[in-house]
Each structure stands twice: as structure tokens, then as C-alpha cells.
Design a protein around this motif. Structure first.
Motif, PDB file in Angstrom:
ATOM      1  N   PHE A  55      36.134  20.628  17.244  1.00  0.00           N
ATOM      2  CA  PHE A  55      35.692  21.737  18.089  1.00  0.00           C
ATOM      3  C   PHE A  55      36.892  22.335  18.802  1.00  0.00           C
ATOM      4  O   PHE A  55      37.710  21.612  19.384  1.00  0.00           O
ATOM      5  CB  PHE A  55      34.671  21.260  19.122  1.00  0.00           C
ATOM      6  CG  PHE A  55      34.036  22.380  19.907  1.00  0.00           C
ATOM      7  CD1 PHE A  55      32.938  23.066  19.398  1.00  0.00           C
ATOM      8  CD2 PHE A  55      34.545  22.760  21.139  1.00  0.00           C
ATOM      9  CE1 PHE A  55      32.351  24.100  20.104  1.00  0.00           C
ATOM     10  CE2 PHE A  55      33.967  23.787  21.860  1.00  0.00           C
ATOM     11  CZ  PHE A  55      32.863  24.463  21.343  1.00  0.00           C
ATOM     12  N   GLU A  56      36.983  23.655  18.757  1.00  0.00           N
ATOM     13  CA  GLU A  56      38.058  24.370  19.444  1.00  0.00           C
ATOM     14  C   GLU A  56      37.501  25.679  19.982  1.00  0.00           C
ATOM     15  O   GLU A  56      36.838  26.433  19.268  1.00  0.00           O
ATOM     16  CB  GLU A  56      39.217  24.642  18.477  1.00  0.00           C
ATOM     17  CG  GLU A  56      40.446  25.174  19.158  1.00  0.00           C
ATOM     18  CD  GLU A  56      41.631  25.299  18.193  1.00  0.00           C
ATOM     19  OE1 GLU A  56      42.730  25.655  18.651  1.00  0.00           O
ATOM     20  OE2 GLU A  56      41.429  25.038  16.984  1.00  0.00           O
ATOM     21  N   ARG A  57      37.808  25.941  21.255  1.00  0.00           N
ATOM     22  CA  ARG A  57      37.404  27.194  21.900  1.00  0.00           C
ATOM     23  C   ARG A  57      38.655  28.050  22.082  1.00  0.00           C
ATOM     24  O   ARG A  57      39.605  27.635  22.750  1.00  0.00           O
ATOM     25  CB  ARG A  57      36.758  26.910  23.247  1.00  0.00           C
ATOM     26  CG  ARG A  57      36.212  28.146  23.965  1.00  0.00           C
ATOM     27  CD  ARG A  57      35.692  27.782  25.348  1.00  0.00           C
ATOM     28  NE  ARG A  57      34.623  26.809  25.270  1.00  0.00           N
ATOM     29  CZ  ARG A  57      33.340  27.116  25.081  1.00  0.00           C
ATOM     30  NH1 ARG A  57      32.994  28.383  24.946  1.00  0.00           N
ATOM     31  NH2 ARG A  57      32.436  26.165  25.014  1.00  0.00           N
ATOM     32  N   LEU A  58      38.658  29.239  21.486  1.00  0.00           N
ATOM     33  CA  LEU A  58      39.815  30.122  21.527  1.00  0.00           C
ATOM     34  C   LEU A  58      39.481  31.346  22.361  1.00  0.00           C
ATOM     35  O   LEU A  58      38.665  32.184  21.955  1.00  0.00           O
ATOM     36  CB  LEU A  58      40.203  30.555  20.103  1.00  0.00           C
ATOM     37  CG  LEU A  58      40.467  29.408  19.113  1.00  0.00           C
ATOM     38  CD1 LEU A  58      40.657  29.951  17.720  1.00  0.00           C
ATOM     39  CD2 LEU A  58      41.700  28.623  19.555  1.00  0.00           C
ATOM     40  N   PRO A  59      40.067  31.478  23.562  1.00  0.00           N
ATOM     41  CA  PRO A  59      39.779  32.664  24.373  1.00  0.00           C
ATOM     42  C   PRO A  59      40.397  33.914  23.756  1.00  0.00           C
ATOM     43  O   PRO A  59      41.525  33.893  23.266  1.00  0.00           O
ATOM     44  CB  PRO A  59      40.433  32.326  25.722  1.00  0.00           C
ATOM     45  CG  PRO A  59      41.461  31.297  25.409  1.00  0.00           C
ATOM     46  CD  PRO A  59      40.982  30.535  24.213  1.00  0.00           C
ATOM     47  N   LEU A  60      39.637  34.991  23.751  1.00  0.00           N
ATOM     48  CA  LEU A  60      40.091  36.278  23.254  1.00  0.00           C
ATOM     49  C   LEU A  60      40.177  37.255  24.422  1.00  0.00           C
ATOM     50  O   LEU A  60      39.642  37.007  25.506  1.00  0.00           O
ATOM     51  CB  LEU A  60      39.141  36.805  22.190  1.00  0.00           C
ATOM     52  CG  LEU A  60      38.878  35.887  20.982  1.00  0.00           C
ATOM     53  CD1 LEU A  60      37.862  36.520  20.049  1.00  0.00           C
ATOM     54  CD2 LEU A  60      40.174  35.588  20.243  1.00  0.00           C
ATOM     55  N   MET A  61      40.803  38.379  24.186  1.00  0.00           N
ATOM     56  CA  MET A  61      40.981  39.355  25.248  1.00  0.00           C
ATOM     57  C   MET A  61      39.643  39.835  25.795  1.00  0.00           C
ATOM     58  O   MET A  61      39.481  40.051  26.988  1.00  0.00           O
ATOM     59  CB  MET A  61      41.796  40.546  24.726  1.00  0.00           C
ATOM     60  CG  MET A  61      42.095  41.595  25.798  1.00  0.00           C
ATOM     61  SD  MET A  61      43.151  42.912  25.167  1.00  0.00           S
ATOM     62  CE  MET A  61      44.639  41.986  24.780  1.00  0.00           C
ATOM     63  N   ASN A  62      38.669  39.953  24.915  1.00  0.00           N
ATOM     64  CA  ASN A  62      37.369  40.492  25.343  1.00  0.00           C
ATOM     65  C   ASN A  62      36.220  39.617  24.858  1.00  0.00           C
ATOM     66  O   ASN A  62      35.154  40.122  24.512  1.00  0.00           O
ATOM     67  CB  ASN A  62      37.199  41.922  24.799  1.00  0.00           C
ATOM     68  CG  ASN A  62      36.082  42.669  25.499  1.00  0.00           C
ATOM     69  OD1 ASN A  62      35.786  42.404  26.671  1.00  0.00           O
ATOM     70  ND2 ASN A  62      35.445  43.575  24.793  1.00  0.00           N
TER      71      ASN A  62
END
Length: 827
Positions: A534-541
Motif C-alpha cells: 500500500f502506498e499513498r501518493l499525494p498529488l497537487m489536486n
């Protein structure tokens, strides 16, 4: 034989709801026809099942004298599908039912009010003999686990009866059953030779009868009074608290019968007749003061007046069909609902389709389970022990008792799939599917959903034509509604989309993970989920999730591993895919492919990937996921807060001028007031404090000006705050604790929420019964001025909940007068 000294009355309520759970998730989904409740179980519980546990006995001024457990006074049965829901969703109501049976055991010399009920509300004479055995044995096991005793009687669904059914009841220890008076053909005295043929007449229901069975056994039968029973259901006998008691007193004075039995759907008491449960509460009070009749139950009456007559039943008959059992297998003319000109020709092909599938599944079960169990039908009958207790020791005991050999994990999973297949094959035979007007009704669709679940479970063992053959049979079941066409179209449009497989649960997990950090392992519906990656990747929006999970059904041990890539954009919404898990390297490759597609680059089509979309979820799950995403929008909250603050002066100017503000002013204020109200109540519920309370009162005023609709979270917070503060008052009865309780009530009233909600009334009544009455008696001895003042204030609090406090006031009045006349106590 010792005949009862007075007229005996037995009032029986048949409490039942069909299974409403989605067969794949085991959760009841939203039913719009039950609005404002979530579903019909919830609505009828609020209108009937719960009020009968705490029925209000009122005085002549309409104030509550006592809260009565009607289940302690009436004979009753509860369908296992309903009782299971009550235990999960309304446990206090289920507890009240069990307490009622326990109290009746004491009152009636070991004979309880509760009767058993077959596990499925199927018309037993129309079921296969092996299914009949399972339904009866499971029903008895359910009863034993709920009530902690063996049942004496069993309620037959729709009172559908034949000799084979009665023989099974007796074989499994059931002593008596209850039928309609037209379900007998002849009778005679036990020591007589001459039979009395009834013809078109009904049997005398004022005494029990013995029905002799083949092979020398016998079972006792009661027949209910059709006239009095109909008066409850259709003639308004429950409208008003004194009509039922008055009618029974009148009947007792003018009837020569020693026994009167009233049988109706239990839902008559509160659901079909609003507040009908209060008529029962008044009846018990009237009966205790009357010498004209005595309320009893079937077991107690049999003990005092065993049968003196023998009866022969009408084979293949029921209480709700004038044509035997036609209502559940043919167009006999009996129906409920529908429009003029509608027919029920669909019933016969629907019955043929269900019976045909049942036979196919029987053969499949016997063949496949025969490799695993020494006796497949004995194993199925004993599967109820697993349904009631899925713990590891229970499962081990079941497999140890029935397996041919030590079973591997894979074999156990196969065994559980086959047993669950059989459970749903039983549930698809619920009588409700044929009872109403059309095959498109929710009850028939529910039967079809259980059939679909059984077919899903069978798919690992069955030839592919099994479902096709069933659906072809359904096509001949024509709906009265042109848009619905037939059973096949209903299957395609309303049943197939309800299916929930392991992949859908994996997709739900991924969507829930967008806005929340889920625990590991995680359970949703009937599935256990463990992370593989599991990996959570924050994006600009927005956010992107990349992961893998193992999904396992805790009902059948089915399992599958999935990978997923899911992106949420605040501007564009959600996009993602689900695919078979093949390790971390494959996951990275799929992530790169997904990112290329998002950026518009061409890439080969992935035939194994399944799109993740909200449309695959149930309405409840869609609502929950979207509300979670919405709840995480801090930017939106800040923007509304800025707007509300900026326009606050103009908004108040509109209010001061007596004008309704425009939506552009009102909506941001509504949002902020509702949010601040809930957050402040959360804090005040546990911390308290005068400053926070004053702030809440101001928010309540704003909510009133905005005409904010009542919100369930606020109602729950108020109820919980009241419960906590009342508990403190009971532990420490003093003016400060009392003030805290009064503050909750004042706040509720300021917000426009009713303080006398049923659960709060119960708490207040228990407080008065267990604490206030002893307090008043103690004051009568000590004549403490401080305690007297406190008790008077508490009695005023009771008035706000509609409790009758006059008797306690009379007890305090002489003490108050003496204290008031004592100059030494004057300020």
C-alpha cells in the motif's frame, strides 16, 4: 383435570419480517419505500417491536404510569430472520423479548410465552421433506440459543399444515401448534367413537384438541378465535387503550367458552395500528384488577386443561388462503396489493422455477458434499451451530463431527461454500415471494437474490447451464407491469446488479482508503481484507493509491488477491483499475501504464483490468464513500466560513428586519452553524463547561432563525449527553448533577428536538422507579429539607417526560408543608 377457575385469554403475536439483507453482503440496503427510515426492518422496529418492550400505560391525564413489557404478557413467536436482525441492530429490544419470556416462565409455572419458528418462513407442506427437517431443526436450535430453553410450541408459517409437518414437529419435541378454525375437518371426544363432521363449519376454538399421528404419536392443537382476532386486525380494537380490555370483559361475561385465543400478526400492535401496543399494556393492567378473565399462554393452559377431544386437520391448508395452499403456487384469487385486473398467473412458473433450482442444488450438494461429509443431510442440519457461532472452536467441532477425513483448508472452503449454497436455497423459498401481487414486488425479488447467491456459490461445482435453465423457467413468469415484463428481465435488471463478489469488495476497500487510513486487517460486510502492499501518493489536486490486498470471505473462506491503482482528483473525480495481484514488480508496471493513460499517452489495452467506479457499489456504500471524501474537504469548509463571516452583518440585518435572507447569504451560514453545532456538542458532551454551553445556546438560536432541518447526528449527541448526565445524577444526586441534566433538556428544546424520545423516556422511567421512589420514601423518614427540594425538582423533570408524578407528590406534600411551617428553616 383442574379446569381454570376463570375465563382464560391467550393473545398471540406472530412477529416476522422476511429476510431483507443483501445475500452477498449480509447488510440491509436502503429501501426508499420505508422512508424516513433506512429500511422496513428499522421502521417497523421503531413503530412496533421496540414500543412493545416498553409500552406506555397511561393515566386519565395521558401521563405515563408505567412502562410495560408486553412480551411478558402475550404469547409470541419471532421469525429467526427478524430476530437475527434485532440482535444486531436493536439488541435492547431483543433483550426485552428474552426477558419477557423469562418473566412469563416464572409467572406461568415454567411455561414461557415464546414459541419457536422454522428458520425460514416457507410454506412447509410445499417444501421438500429434507428441507422441512432442516428448517424445523434450525428453528429449534435458534430458539434454544436465544431463549435458553427448549420450545414447547412452534408457529407454522401462515399456519400452513399437513400431517407430515405435524409428525416432524412431534419428532423434534414440539408439543403443540396453533391453527385457524377452518383448518379442521372433524372432531370427537377422546373416549368417544362418533366423529362430528364440520363440513363448511369451523371448529369450536374454545378448547385444545389432540391430533393423532401415524405410528402412534400425537400432537396437541389450538385453534384461534377468528372473530376476535379479526377485530384486532381490521375492526379497530386497538384504537384506544380501553377497547380491547372492554371487549374481552364483555365476551367473558356473555360467553360460555372457557378459552379465547386471539392470533394476529404481531405488527398489528404499533405498526398496522399506531400506538396499538398501549392497548395491550392497558389490558394487562385491567386483567390484574379484573375477576372476569385471566391472561395465560398455551403451555400453561395445556398443563391445567389437557385436551378432551381429538381432531382431524384439513390437509394442505393455511390461515391466509381460502383455497388451501394456492396462494403460494397458483393463481387462486388471493392476493395483497396490486391493481384491478391484475392476476397471479406468474405464481405457478415462479414456484416451478424455484422448486426446479432447489432440486438441482440438492443433487449437486449430495454429490459434492458426499466427498467431504459422512452424512451430507446431517451435516446440513447441524450447520446451524456454525451459523450461530463462527468461532474457531465451533468450526472445529462441526468439522470433527461430520467430516469423512481430516479436511484441508481448500476442502473446508468447498464445504462451507456448499453449506452456504444450501442456506440460500432455503431462504429463496420464503413464502413472501408468492404472497403479494406481482413477481416484481421486493419480496419476490429478494427470493431471486437468494437464488442468485446460491447459484454463485454453486458455480465452482456446477455445470454452466444451471443458471441458464433457471432463468429460462423464470421467463414464463409474466409480470402484471408491462415495463417489468417477466422474471427473466427482473433477474437481469434487479438481481444481477445486486451481486457482490470479491472484486467489488476490493474496489470498495480502495475507494474507502482515499479519505481514510483503514486498519489492517480490515473487515467490510462479509469479507476480511489484508494488505499486501500500500502506498499513498499525494498529488497537487488529489491523491493516488497504489496497492495490493488479499480478500477472504469469512463465511466461505473464498479468497483472491487483487492489485489496484486509484486516483482521486478534486477537479476531475475518480479513476482507477483493479487487477489480479502478481507481485510488486507487476504493480509498478501497471502504475506506470495507468499514469501514461492519464497523461494521454497510448498504451496497450489491459484485458485483465477492471475499472473502479462508484456505480458498482450499493447506494449505501456510495453515500458513505462520497460523504467521507466530502468530509475531508477543509478548503471547502474554510471558504464557507469566510463567506459566512463576511456576510454575517447583512444576514442579521435581514433577520432583524423580519425578512428571509437570499440563498447566497443563508447557505454558507447553514453550513457553518450546522458544523459548529455538531463540533461544539461533541466537545460539550464530554467536557461540559458554562462558557461552551452558552455558546451552544447562541448556536441553537441561529439554527432556529435559519430553520435548520433536524439532523440525526445532533439527535444522537443530545441523547448521549442526556444519558451521560442522567447517569451522573443517579450516581451523585445533588443540585449540580440535576442542573446538568436540565441543561441538556433545555438545549434540546431550544433546538426544537423532542426531549421525550423513547430511549430517553425509558432511562427517565428507570431512574424514577429505581432511584426516585426510594429517595421519596427516605425523605418521608428523614424529612431532609435539602433532599426534599431536590426531589421536588426531579419530579418537575419527570413531568417534562410525561411521567405520572402525582403519587410521589402526594407523598412529599405533607413533608413540604411541615418544613414550610417550621420558622427555624426560614431564610
Amino acid at each position: 383435570m383442574n379446569m381454570p377457575a376463570t375465563i382464560s385469554v391467550i393473545i398471540h403475536g406472530h412477529f416476522y419480517q422476511p429476510p431483507r439483507e443483501n445475500p452477498w453482503t449480509d447488510e440491509v440496503e436502503q429501501q426508499s419505500s420505508a422512508a424516513p427510515a433506512h429500511d422496513w426492518n428499522e421502521r417497523i422496529a421503531a413503530e412496533c417491536y421496540t414500543p412493545n418492550g416498553w409500552a406506555r400505560l397511561l393515566d386519565h391525564e395521558g401521563r405515563i404510569v408505567s412502562l410495560v413489557n408486553n412480551y411478558a404478557g402475550m404469547s409470541f413467536d419471532i421469525g429467526p430472520t427478524l430476530f437475527r436482525w434485532l440482535e444486531r441492530k436493536a439488541p435492547e429490544t431483543a433483550r426485552r423479548m428474552i426477558e419477557g419470556d423469562r418473566d412469563s416462565m416464572v409467572r406461568y409455572g415454567g411455561h414461557g410465552n415464546a414459541l419457536a419458528h422454522p428458520y425460514v418462513h416457507a410454506i412447509l407442506p410445499l417444501t421438500h421433506s429434507t428441507d422441512r427437517v432442516t428448517m424445523i431443526t434450525w428453528g429449534i436450535a435458534e430458539f434454544r440459543s436465544r431463549f435458553g430453553r427448549e420450545p414447547e410450541g412452534m408457529w407454522l408459517p401462515e399456519t400452513g399444515v399437513d400431517l407430515s409437518t405435524l409428525m416432524l414437529l412431534r419428532e423434534y419435541g414440539i408439543r403443540y401448534a396453533v391453527l385457524a378454525p377452518w383448518q379442521a375437518t372433524r372432531f370427537r371426544a377422546l373416549d368417544g367413537d362418533r366423529w362430528h363432521e364440520l363440513g363448511s363449519n369451523w371448529i369450536d376454538p374454545s378448547r385444545p384438541y389432540r391430533c393423532r399421528l401415524p405410528h402412534g404419536s400425537a400432537i396437541d392443537l389450538f385453534f384461534y378465535d377468528a372473530g376476535l382476532s379479526r377485530a384486532i386486525a381490521f375492526e379497530g380494537l386497538l384504537q384506544g387503550t380501553d377497547r380491547l380490555a372492554g371487549r374481552l370483559a364483555e365476551v367473558s361475561r356473555h360467553s360460555s367458552s372457557r378459552l379465547h385465543i386471539l392470533c394476529t400478526d404481531g405488527e398489528s400492535y404499533g405498526h398496522h395500528t399506531r400506538l396499538g401496543e398501549r392497548a395491550l399494556a392497558a389490558l394487562w393492567a385491567n386483567e390484574s384488577a379484573s375477576k372476569e378473565f385471566t391472561v395465560t399462554n398455551f403451555g400453561a393452559y395445556l398443563a391445567s386443561a389437557p385436551p378432551m377431544h381429538e381432531v382431524v386437520i384439513r390437509e394442505g391448508s393455511a390461515w391466509s388462503c381460502a383455497h388451501g395452499l394456492g396462494r403460494w403456487k397458483e393463481d387462486c384469487g388471493c392476493s395483497t396489493g396490486g391493481q384491478p385486473g391484475w392476476r397471479q398467473a406468474w405464481r405457478a412458473p415462479f414456484r416451478e422455477a424455484i422448486d426446479g433450482l432447489r432440486s438441482d442444488l440438492h443433487r449437486l450438494f449430495a454429490e459434492q458434499a458426499g466427498r467431504l461429509f459422512t452424512d451430507v443431510w446431517a451435516a446440513r442440519n447441524d450447520y446451524i451451530t456454525v451459523l450461530l457461532d463462527r468461532s474457531h472452536p465451533s468450526m472445529e467441532q462441526f468439522f470433527s463431527a461430520h467430516s469423512r477425513r481430516p479436511l484441508s483448508t481448500r476442502d473446508r472452503a468447498a464445504a462451507l461454500r456448499l453449506l452456504e449454497m444450501q442456506r440460500h436455497a432455503l431462504l429463496m423459498q420464503s413464502s413472501d415471494g408468492w404472497f403479494f401481487s406481482d413477481i416484481s414486488d421486493i419480496e419476490a425479488v429478494q427470493n431471486l437474490k437468494h437464488a442468485a447467491r446460491a447459484l454463485d456459490l454453486a458455480s465452482a461445482f456446477a455445470p454452466p447451464h444451471l443458471e441458464a435453465r433457471f432463468v429460462a423457467r423464470l421467463q414464463t413468469a409474466k409480470s402484471n407491469l408491462p415495463a417489468e415484463r417477466d422474471g427473466r428481465r427482473i433477474w437481469d435488471v434487479r438481481v444481477r446488479p445486486a451481486r457482490v463478489d470479491l472484486a467489488r469488495s476490493a474496489a470498495l476497500y480502495a475507494m474507502r482508503s482515499l479519505a481514510a487510513n483503514l486498519p489492517d486487517p480490515y473487515r467490510t460486510h462479509t469479507f476480511d481484507i489484508q494488505r499486501l502492499s500500500f502506498e499513498r501518493l499525494p498529488l497537487m489536486n488529489g491523491t493516488m493509491l497504489v496497492g495490493g490486498i488479499d480478500v477472504c470471505s469469512f463465511l466461505t473462506f473464498e479468497r483472491k488477491e487483487f492489485g489496484f491503482v486509484l486516483k482521486w482528483s478534486n477537479a476531475d473525480g475518480m479513476r482507477g483499475f483493479l487487477f489480479p495481484w502478481r507481485g510488486q514488480e507487476d504493480l509498478r508496471r501497471r502504475q506506470e501504464t495507468f499514469e501514461d493513460q492519464v497523461e494521454g499517452a497510448s498504451s496497450p489495452r489491459d484485458t485483465e483490468a477492471t475499472p473502479i467506479a462508484f456505480t458498482i457499489l450499493s447506494e449505501d456504500d456510495r453515500q458513505e464513500v462520497l460523504m467521507t471524501l466530502y468530509g475531508g474537504w477543509e478548503a471547502l469548509r474554510k471558504r464557507y466560513e469566510e463567506l459566512a463571516t463576511y456576510s454575517q452583518g447583512l444576514l442579521r440585518a435581514f433577520w432583524d428586519a423580519g425578512l428571509s435572507p437570499p440563498d447566497a447569504l443563508r447557505i454558507p451560514a447553514e453550513f457553518i452553524v450546522a458544523r459548529n453545532l455538531e463540533e461544539s456538542m461533541q466537545q460539550w458532551r464530554s467536557d461540559g463547561g458554562a462558557a461552551l454551553y452558552r455558546s451552544l445556546l447562541l448556536l441553537a438560536d441561529d439554527a432556529k432563525r435559519l430553520n435548520l432541518p433536524q439532523r440525526e447526528p445532533v439527535r444522537r449527541l443530545l441523547a448521549h449527553a442526556f444519558e451521560m448526565r442522567l447517569s451522573r445524577l443517579r450516581e451523585r444526586p445533588d443540585p449540580d448533577s440535576l442542573r446538568e441534566v436540565q441543561e441538556v433538556i433545555d438545549l434540546a428544546e431550544r433546538l426544537g428536538y423532542a426531549v421525550d424520545q423513547p430511549e430517553s423516556v425509558v432511562l427517565m422511567y428507570e431512574f424514577f422507579t429505581r432511584d426516585v421512589v426510594p429517595m421519596v420514601e427516605r425523605i418521608a423518614q428523614t424529612e431532609s429539607m435539602e433532599e426534599c427540594d431536590l426531589a421536588s425538582a426531579i419530579l418537575r423533570l419527570g413531568d417534562r417526560f410525561g411521567l405520572s408524578t402525582e403519587r410521589l407528590r402526594q407523598r412529599l406534600r405533607p413533608i413540604e408543608e411541615r418544613l414550610a411551617a417550621d420558622p427555624g428553616l426560614w431564610p
